[in-house]
Design a protein around this motif. Sequence first.
Motif, PDB file in Angstrom:
ATOM      1  N   VAL A  93      -0.219  21.596  16.779  1.00  0.00           N
ATOM      2  CA  VAL A  93      -1.571  21.327  17.264  1.00  0.00           C
ATOM      3  C   VAL A  93      -0.942  21.201  18.873  1.00  0.00           C
ATOM      4  CG1 VAL A  93      -3.379  19.879  18.345  1.00  0.00           C
ATOM      5  CG2 VAL A  93      -2.438  19.688  15.808  1.00  0.00           C
ATOM      6  N   VAL A  94      -1.488  22.452  19.524  1.00  0.00           N
ATOM      7  CA  VAL A  94      -1.332  22.688  21.097  1.00  0.00           C
ATOM      8  C   VAL A  94      -2.451  21.799  22.036  1.00  0.00           C
ATOM      9  CG1 VAL A  94      -0.701  24.328  22.875  1.00  0.00           C
ATOM     10  CG2 VAL A  94      -0.156  24.727  20.287  1.00  0.00           C
ATOM     11  N   LEU A  95      -2.044  20.891  22.733  1.00  0.00           N
ATOM     12  CA  LEU A  95      -2.781  20.217  23.484  1.00  0.00           C
ATOM     13  C   LEU A  95      -2.775  20.036  24.751  1.00  0.00           C
ATOM     14  CD1 LEU A  95      -4.782  17.667  23.938  1.00  0.00           C
ATOM     15  CD2 LEU A  95      -3.001  16.382  23.513  1.00  0.00           C
ATOM     16  N   GLY A  96      -3.339  20.680  25.556  1.00  0.00           N
ATOM     17  CA  GLY A  96      -3.303  20.814  27.128  1.00  0.00           C
ATOM     18  C   GLY A  96      -3.872  19.551  27.853  1.00  0.00           C
ATOM     19  N   ALA A 107       3.127  10.271  26.626  1.00  0.00           N
ATOM     20  CA  ALA A 107       4.154   9.446  25.962  1.00  0.00           C
ATOM     21  C   ALA A 107       3.243   8.879  24.851  1.00  0.00           C
ATOM     22  CB  ALA A 107       5.038   8.645  26.742  1.00  0.00           C
ATOM     23  N   ARG A 108       2.351   8.040  25.307  1.00  0.00           N
ATOM     24  CA  ARG A 108       1.608   7.252  24.379  1.00  0.00           C
ATOM     25  C   ARG A 108       1.250   7.956  22.941  1.00  0.00           C
ATOM     26  NH1 ARG A 108      -0.813   2.092  26.674  1.00  0.00           N
ATOM     27  NH2 ARG A 108      -2.492   2.428  24.851  1.00  0.00           N
ATOM     28  N   LEU A 109       0.328   9.123  23.398  1.00  0.00           N
ATOM     29  CA  LEU A 109       0.043   9.978  22.490  1.00  0.00           C
ATOM     30  C   LEU A 109       0.959  10.641  21.422  1.00  0.00           C
ATOM     31  CD1 LEU A 109      -2.589  11.341  20.812  1.00  0.00           C
ATOM     32  CD2 LEU A 109      -2.313  13.208  22.719  1.00  0.00           C
ATOM     33  N   ALA A 110       2.241  10.930  22.038  1.00  0.00           N
ATOM     34  CA  ALA A 110       3.278  11.460  21.180  1.00  0.00           C
ATOM     35  C   ALA A 110       3.798  10.419  20.291  1.00  0.00           C
ATOM     36  CB  ALA A 110       4.260  12.127  22.113  1.00  0.00           C
ATOM     37  N   ARG A 111       4.102   9.463  20.800  1.00  0.00           N
ATOM     38  CA  ARG A 111       4.454   8.135  19.973  1.00  0.00           C
ATOM     39  C   ARG A 111       3.566   7.814  18.661  1.00  0.00           C
ATOM     40  NH1 ARG A 111       4.914   4.531  23.523  1.00  0.00           N
ATOM     41  NH2 ARG A 111       3.059   3.604  22.818  1.00  0.00           N
ATOM     42  N   ARG A 112       2.376   7.634  19.008  1.00  0.00           N
ATOM     43  CA  ARG A 112       1.312   7.791  18.145  1.00  0.00           C
ATOM     44  C   ARG A 112       1.338   8.738  16.842  1.00  0.00           C
ATOM     45  NH1 ARG A 112      -3.319   4.726  18.565  1.00  0.00           N
ATOM     46  NH2 ARG A 112      -3.800   5.439  16.344  1.00  0.00           N
ATOM     47  N   PRO A 118       4.074  12.105  10.787  1.00  0.00           N
ATOM     48  CA  PRO A 118       5.287  12.809  11.209  1.00  0.00           C
ATOM     49  C   PRO A 118       5.128  14.310  10.812  1.00  0.00           C
ATOM     50  CG  PRO A 118       5.453  11.357   9.328  1.00  0.00           C
ATOM     51  CD  PRO A 118       4.197  11.109   9.751  1.00  0.00           C
ATOM     52  N   GLY A 119       4.245  14.691   9.939  1.00  0.00           N
ATOM     53  CA  GLY A 119       4.271  16.203   9.626  1.00  0.00           C
ATOM     54  C   GLY A 119       3.541  16.951  10.595  1.00  0.00           C
ATOM     55  N   ILE A 120       3.270  16.303  11.481  1.00  0.00           N
ATOM     56  CA  ILE A 120       2.235  17.086  12.533  1.00  0.00           C
ATOM     57  C   ILE A 120       3.027  17.203  13.868  1.00  0.00           C
ATOM     58  CG2 ILE A 120       0.130  16.934  14.166  1.00  0.00           C
ATOM     59  CD1 ILE A 120      -1.483  15.618  12.189  1.00  0.00           C
ATOM     60  N   SER A 121       3.294  18.650  14.326  1.00  0.00           N
ATOM     61  CA  SER A 121       4.187  19.176  15.405  1.00  0.00           C
ATOM     62  C   SER A 121       3.183  18.997  16.655  1.00  0.00           C
ATOM     63  CB  SER A 121       4.774  20.258  15.305  1.00  0.00           C
ATOM     64  OG  SER A 121       5.343  20.836  16.239  1.00  0.00           O
ATOM     65  N   LEU A 284      -7.262  15.021  13.343  1.00  0.00           N
ATOM     66  CA  LEU A 284      -6.486  13.618  13.641  1.00  0.00           C
ATOM     67  C   LEU A 284      -6.014  13.459  14.811  1.00  0.00           C
ATOM     68  CD1 LEU A 284      -4.485  14.142  10.154  1.00  0.00           C
ATOM     69  CD2 LEU A 284      -6.440  12.447  10.786  1.00  0.00           C
ATOM     70  N   ILE A 285      -5.647  14.530  15.522  1.00  0.00           N
ATOM     71  CA  ILE A 285      -5.124  14.289  16.805  1.00  0.00           C
ATOM     72  C   ILE A 285      -6.291  14.150  17.914  1.00  0.00           C
ATOM     73  CG2 ILE A 285      -3.883  15.652  18.820  1.00  0.00           C
ATOM     74  CD1 ILE A 285      -2.003  14.649  16.677  1.00  0.00           C
ATOM     75  N   THR A 286      -7.327  14.716  17.779  1.00  0.00           N
ATOM     76  CA  THR A 286      -8.446  14.370  18.456  1.00  0.00           C
ATOM     77  C   THR A 286      -9.013  12.827  18.155  1.00  0.00           C
ATOM     78  OG1 THR A 286      -9.379  16.553  18.334  1.00  0.00           O
ATOM     79  CG2 THR A 286     -10.856  14.926  18.929  1.00  0.00           C
ATOM     80  N   THR A 287      -8.748  12.224  17.038  1.00  0.00           N
ATOM     81  CA  THR A 287      -9.156  10.836  16.969  1.00  0.00           C
ATOM     82  C   THR A 287      -8.005  10.011  17.587  1.00  0.00           C
ATOM     83  OG1 THR A 287     -10.230  11.338  14.681  1.00  0.00           O
ATOM     84  CG2 THR A 287      -9.532   8.983  15.078  1.00  0.00           C
TER      85      THR A 287
END
Length: 307
Positions: A93-96, A107-112, A118-121, A284-287
């Motif tokens: 998932v590419v997030l801007g 940092a918070r979102l990356a850690r979550r 763990p399978g999502i890059s 899932l990343i949006t949530t």
Amino acid sequence: MDLRQLRTFSCVAELGSLSKASDTLRVAQPALSRQIKLLEHELRAELFTRNGRGMVLTEAGRLLLGRTAGIVRQIDQIRDDIQSSGGPPSGRVVLGLVPTVSCVLSARLARRTVESFPGISLCIVESYSGHLMEWLHRGEMDLAVIYGPSSDLHLTVQSLGRDDIVAVGPRGSGLAQKKQIDIAWLLRQRLVLPSHSHGLRALIEHAAAKKKLKLDVQVEADSFRVLTSLVEEGLGYTLLPPSSVRLEVADGRLETARISRPAPSRELTLASPLDHPGSKAITLITTLLRDEIRACCAEGLWEITLA
């Protein structure tokens, strides 16, 4: 053209180097070079110029990237969804994020993401709204948190809320003692601002026009970190969301003050490409993103008025 050639082309274009693309795709450089040459032969056009700095897109290459990057991303997401249907979610998932949001959220979102999926890059790209919108339109990015207004963007948008803007000055400027200032006073001061292409600059120019004031812009900086460092050096005041300079204020390097009403604010928008089918990983990343924004507000780290 086949998908393997287009994926190779897209990766080399993104990284600007055959060796880096070889490491990313785990394919030997000669094989990648052969795929690029076959694609160039089929299209009867050179796609890259090769120099000491790496691989640079030609005009034909830029045209091909603009037309095919979104297609390659969507095919990759279809593969990821099929592979995820019988097991844990996976995919890229590419997030801007605009810089003033990135410094609070990245940092918070990356850690979550790492802890929960763990399978999502997750690839986080930090840039200003104009660049993020361009990449969304080309299909090279899945999601972006940008500043609105959300209308007429030709994107799928959801309002996240409004982010207030405060006056920011160097240590000893007296803003901390004043706590609240009139915007007319601030606009008469020496300012450090982004260039005219930046949305924040347009907001401030509009406020000055309403007050019939001419801005005294001493230095322009289109880098958020450079902007705050220039203010720290005492070169002028600026206007930013308070969350973006929270640590600098806590360290005593910067001071802030509220702006008396009507205070300037910006609409925060979650955007994605039109007609983008999305993927399980994107959903899932949006949530997670929305959860972290709410958590930052609850913890007092982000003073955004949620939509």
